[in-house]
Design an enzyme around this catalytic site. Structure first.
Site, PDB file in Angstrom:
ATOM      1  N   ASP A   1      -8.428  -0.042   0.951  1.00 29.16           N
ATOM      2  CA  ASP A   1      -9.135   0.979   1.733  1.00 29.16           C
ATOM      3  C   ASP A   1      -8.884   0.712   3.210  1.00 29.16           C
ATOM      4  O   ASP A   1      -7.895   0.061   3.565  1.00 29.16           O
ATOM      5  CB  ASP A   1     -10.626   1.016   1.380  1.00 29.16           C
ATOM      6  CG  ASP A   1     -11.347  -0.296   1.672  1.00 29.16           C
ATOM      7  OD1 ASP A   1     -10.808  -1.132   2.419  1.00 29.16           O
ATOM      8  OD2 ASP A   1     -12.471  -0.486   1.152  1.00 29.16           O
TER       9      ASP A   1
ATOM     10  N   HIS B   1     -10.285  -3.328   3.552  1.00 33.36           N
ATOM     11  CA  HIS B   1     -10.126  -4.364   2.538  1.00 33.36           C
ATOM     12  C   HIS B   1      -8.744  -4.314   1.892  1.00 33.36           C
ATOM     13  O   HIS B   1      -8.121  -3.253   1.806  1.00 33.36           O
ATOM     14  CB  HIS B   1     -11.213  -4.217   1.464  1.00 33.36           C
ATOM     15  CG  HIS B   1     -12.590  -4.220   2.037  1.00 33.36           C
ATOM     16  ND1 HIS B   1     -13.283  -3.042   2.289  1.00 33.36           N
ATOM     17  CD2 HIS B   1     -13.399  -5.236   2.432  1.00 33.36           C
ATOM     18  CE1 HIS B   1     -14.469  -3.348   2.797  1.00 33.36           C
ATOM     19  NE2 HIS B   1     -14.565  -4.668   2.905  1.00 33.36           N
TER      20      HIS B   1
ATOM     21  N   SER C   1     -17.918  -8.730   2.716  1.00 33.51           N
ATOM     22  CA  SER C   1     -17.347  -7.849   1.703  1.00 33.51           C
ATOM     23  C   SER C   1     -16.025  -8.337   1.130  1.00 33.51           C
ATOM     24  O   SER C   1     -15.635  -7.906   0.045  1.00 33.51           O
ATOM     25  CB  SER C   1     -17.159  -6.441   2.283  1.00 33.51           C
ATOM     26  OG  SER C   1     -16.328  -6.492   3.443  1.00 33.51           O
TER      27      SER C   1
END
Length: 1013
Positions: free
Chosen positions: A348, A351, A55
């Site tokens: 977040d 990340h 991600s």
């Protein structure tokens, strides 16, 4: 001013005299990010980019999956991205996007899963990354995303087939395309997190070596699969500090500012396994490939531990409101993000923000620190030509290729081994050794009640006995004696058998714990340096005279006298429980005492001296154990001060003492490189010693008959403070035969051995160009090696990027072009190593601007990378072949300019007051002439004149002279002052000509005429 330059070309160098106000109109804007992108007109150097991973680099592949839980194409994600929410798990760009811009790609990479990602759209690369994926298929299965194996299979089948079609089915074109492409991987974080989630609290499984080894084996096979279809250039991002994410800290109940170190240890362990495997991957499993490892963990952890200099203010909270349905990992859909997103590390719960990603990618692309990018940065990887039909000409290939700067010392070791004499060097009859425990061969064993002894196991475990040497086998001077061809180990001065003909090959007077000053380590009952010298004078000299008679003078002329001392003086007087000394003043005093002792030895007949630098005393295991496990900067600072002043004393000693030859043997720099890059040399353990250490000794000395490691060859230190035999062998070999004056100055010990001291060695030193060849010494063996080993030797050459006609840029001047020289070693007020300087650059470097200086822009326009600072520890070897920046903020043409500026006292270390502050132009030119020029000649030999003729020498100086001498309450007569200034300017450069090859001498008049104009 005339409208033309003198018509005849300069064979030595070209000088660019800058009109700063004029150039300012042409300076490109830097933008607002923390990294600076290359200019658009350089897209000819763009390299296709293929991205694999999780991600952190996913640009929207999961959007095309049927599983809705894997999709994050909603606000606030993408709030700062031009295309809005795309599936990127951040507010704007991720590291793959930033890297694409740095590589001058015309657009962001399309997601590989997008049905439109085909045809010409893929010629700049593709992004296969999938949020939630891992190296293991089982990890990807948890999130129902695209595993790394599936990503790679997509590339190997569909993408390669499409590329072959786009490249008109020409296999050679496909091979060339893939060989110049960059293959970027960011994987392993989810695997390590999964491993920790499976571990019970405290059972230690979070760092299961069996699991991590299996993970690495899988990753290696995946890399080889990509390599198998033609990939050659790899960028591997290490696992980030997974224990510092807001999610990990909240789930573990950690307080603000603290991380879950069990998870971080898993990341560190995997990163160590990965980084240490790169050498084997390149050499045996993926020959012809080049792999760059980016230490994501270190870069991120450095920001977490010290966020303010980079403008980050919030490290413990997320920018968006977290969703409970995602276990507080992801943003709540539609929630409003924080306003000042550039001030936040985390967007977040897992990340980072675009601001942090820019910093990370900028480091990967531009950093010159091998602790951050290894073995070199992505910019250099891009410029490597790995096509099968590469040129074999050393100098020609240096213009189109880059090499591994952190492999420099290892390569120099290989060169040095090949230069070592096959036969004994009969020109040196004896070696006499003075100093401390680094070179003590056992004298303290014979000192009654001395506690500084090592005559018990496990010392000497790989030697014939525990002799008193503080290592497993040989000390530095044992190896040096062997290289000099001496038949036996040098006996201890105090040993009962050290008499008669036994002393004709030398004696070792060194005493562990001793120092230059008599009262150093008095409690340990040792032999200070003055007493060691007295032993030589009162005992050895009379016995030698009896044995040799009238041949004594010749014997002493040809013998070598080696000294290794100074570290214990700092430990005793400066680094105790309280700081009691002013380091610069103490160092001045210490060097003055040491010089007096050396002159005593000279008066007794010694002529050839080897002065070892202090070793890396700030990074020994015992010193690390006193703090947080990292190197102690204050200890290192003391060592650097001592070594710098000792090195600067060499020329003066050689000039003052007729017939003498002093060599500065710099073991500090290569040892620090070994510590920073252990795997390059085959070492694995740097922070702890091989043996079990004694608490009674403070962790410095081995426990008698205690445990010892099985494989001593992978340890840098044997105990808490002394290197292993293998390290001693490397360091001794380097100072014996290295051609780099940064290692052995003004020449190496091998050359010192060949000097006839009776025939005025001083003239040989002061007139190198006439008597000693192009490098101040005759080096036929090195030239032969270069000719016979061209395919290997070219790797030591780094020159300009493809198509550039200028191989190097050498920069001199003041703050307008200073890249940070004043803030590396000098406690100067003329420095810019703090915010907001560098706010739009990849880091705060010491440049007096928000990003690039005039010199940086000039380098970019010439197709060169950032030019390294002269004072940077990394500015050695092949790193100098793009040029060096010597500029010093506050400096001027006159030596007296800003010489009275006082430095800022440090609250933590008030003794660092009144440090040297700036380097005047004459000092900068001297650094080029006396340090850089010999290093260039050692690296590229006969190609040096053409390299210099093609290089550009940029000067920007003079402003501070007017400010300091005319406009600062000290009025001057301007016309007369200008004349003086111009005279000094031309004189400085003319003086530098006396140090350069003879081919440049004929151009001095033209050069000075141009400068005067």
């Amino acid at each position: 001013m005339p409208t033309h330059f003198p018509s005849s070309p300069f064979q030595f160098f070209s000088i660019v005299l800058i009109s700063t106000l004029y150039l300012l109109f042409f300076l490109p804007s830097s933008g607002s990010s923390r990294v600076v992108f290359r200019s658009a007109e350089k897209k000819k150097n763009a390299a296709p980019l293929f991205v694999f991973g999780d991600s952190m680099v996913d640009n929207g592949n999961n959007v095309f999956l049927p599983n809705p839980e894997a999709k994050f194409d909603f606000l606030p994600y993408g709030v700062d991205f031009a295309e809005g929410p795309t599936g990127r798990l951040t507010n704007g760009m991720n590291p793959a996007d930033v890297m694409a811009q740095l590589l001058n790609l015309p657009a962001f990479l399309p997601p590989a899963r997008d049905p439109l990602s085909k045809g010409e759209r893929i010629l700049n690369g593709l992004n296969y990354a999938s949020g939630g994926s891992g190296i293991l298929d089982s990890v990807a299965d948890i999130s129902a995303c695209i595993s790394l194996n599936q990503q790679i299979e997509h590339f190997r089948t569909a993408t390669v087939r499409d590329l072959r079609s786009q490249l008109r089915d020409k296999e050679q074109q496909l091979t060339s395309f893939l060989s110049k492409s960059i293959f970027m991987f960011n994987a392993g974080g989810n695997d390590c997190s999964w491993m920790c989630s499976q571990a019970n609290s405290g059972d230690g499984q979070c760092t299961s070596q069996e699991f991590l080894q299996s993970l690495l084996a899988n990753f290696t096979q995946q890399l080889k699969a990509v390599y198998g279809v033609g990939a050659r250039k790899f960028v591997l991002f290490g696992v980030q500090a997974i224990g510092c994410t807001p999610f990990a800290r909240a789930a573990s109940g950690m307080k603000d500012g603290y991380c879950k170190e069990e998870m971080n240890n898993a990341a560190i362990s995997f990163n160590m396994l990965l980084s240490s495997s790169l050498g084997d991957l390149e050499k045996t499993q993926m020959p012809g490939s080049r792999i760059v490892y980016v230490d994501t963990y270190k870069i991120i952890r450095d920001v977490f531990d010290n966020p303010a200099p980079l403008g980050f203010r919030v490290i413990n909270q997320t920018c968006c409101r977290l969703s409970k349905s995602s276990q507080n990992k992801m943003c709540e859909e539609g929630s409003a993000p924080c306003e000042d997103r550039d001030a936040y590390m985390y967007f977040d719960g897992v990340h980072f923000t675009e601001a942090l990603y820019k910093h990370l990618a900028g480091k990967a692309y531009l950093s010159e620190l091998s602790s951050e990018v290894y073995p070199y940065n992505v910019a250099r990887l891009v410029d490597l030509d790995l096509r099968p039909a590469a040129s074999s000409n050393a100098y020609a290939e240096s213009h189109a290729s880059k090499s591994n700067p952190t492999m420099l010392f290892l390569f120099c070791v290989l060169i040095s081994f090949s230069l070592a004499p096959a036969d004994a060097d009969a020109s040196v009859p004896a070696l006499f050794v003075f100093g401390d425990s680094i070179v003590d061969s056992g004298n303290n064993v014979f000192v009654l009640n001395s506690t500084a002894v090592a005559d018990f196991p496990p010392y000497g475990v790989d030697f014939f006995a525990a002799t008193g040497r503080f290592t497993n086998a040989r000390i530095l001077t044992d190896v040096l004696g062997q290289l000099l061809g001496l038949p036996d180990l040098i006996p201890c001065n105090l040993a009962p058998y050290a008499k008669g003909e036994k002393i004709l090959h030398g004696l070792n007077y060194a005493s562990a714990g001793s120092g230059i000053l008599d009262n150093t380590t008095t409690g340990a009952i040792v032999i200070p340096l003055n007493d060691q010298i007295a032993f030589f004078e009162n005992s050895t000299l009379p016995e030698l005279e009896t044995l040799l008679g009238e041949n004594l003078t010749s014997f002493l002329d040809r013998s070598i006298f080696a000294f290794n001392t100074g570290a214990n003086d700092y430990i005793t007087y400066c680094f105790g429980t309280t700081l009691t000394c002013d380091l610069p003043k103490f160092t001045d005093y210490l060097i003055s005492v040491f010089v007096g002792q050396l002159k005593r030895m000279y008066s007794y007949g010694a002529r050839k001296f080897v002065l070892f630098s202090t070793e890396a005393c700030g990074c020994t295991p015992v010193v690390r154990s006193m703090g947080d496990g990292s190197c102690n900067e204050l200890y290192s600072y003391g060592a650097i001060l001592f070594n710098t002043l000792l090195n600067s004393s060499i020329d003066k000693l050689n000039a003052e003492l007729p017939g003498s030859s002093f060599v500065f043997a710099n073991v500090y720099t290569p040892l620090m490189d070994i510590i920073a890059n252990p795997s390059t040399y085959g070492f694995e353990v740097v922070a702890s010693g091989c043996c079990e250490t004694s608490t009674a000794s403070g962790g410095d000395v081995c426990v008698e008959n205690g445990t010892v490691c099985d494989d001593r060859s992978v340890y840098v230190y044997f105990d808490g403070g002394h290197p292993t035999d293998r390290v001693n062998a490397i360091l001794s070999q380097l100072v014996y035969s290295s051609n780099l004056t940064s290692i052995a100055y003004p020449f190496n010990v091998q050359y010192l051995a060949s000097i006839n001291a009776s025939a005025s060695a001083s003239s040989a030193i002061t007139e190198p160009s006439e008597s000693l060849g192009s490098h101040g010494r005759d080096r036929p063996a090195f030239s032969v090696l270069a000719l016979l080993s061209v395919p290997l030797f070219w790797r030591c050459l780094i020159a300009s990027s493809e198509g550039s006609r200028v191989p190097g840029l050498f920069i001199f001047g003041d703050s307008l072009v200073d890249c940070g020289n004043n803030n590396i070693y000098l406690n100067s007020t003329a420095r810019a190593d703090y915010t907001p300087y560098g706010i739009d650059f990849y880091a705060i470097t010491g440049r007096f601007t928000n990003a690039r200086t005039i010199a940086d822009v000039m380098a970019e326009l010439l197709g060169l990378p950032l030019i390294p600072c002269f004072s940077s520890p990394n500015t050695t070897g092949t790193n100098i072949l793009h040029g060096i920046n010597y500029a010093s903020a506050g400096s001027g043409i006159l030596d007296t300019t800003n010489s009275s500026v006082s430095s800022l006292p440090s609250q933590a270390f008030p003794s660092l007051h009144n440090m040297t502050i700036v380097t005047p132009l004459t000092g900068q030119i001297k650094s080029f002439a006396e340090k850089t020029l010999p290093d260039l000649q050692a690296l590229i030999g006969e190609n040096t004149p053409s390299f210099l003729a093609d290089s550009i020498f940029l000067f920007n100086t003079g402003g501070n002279d007017f400010i300091d001498h005319c406009f600062d309450d000290t009025p001057c007569v301007l016309p007369e002052f200008v004349e003086v200034l111009i005279d000094k300017y031309t004189e400085a450069v003319e003086h530098s000509m006396t140090h350069v090859p003879a081919s440049g001498h004929s151009k001095v008049h033209e050069l000075c005429q141009l400068m005067s104009t």
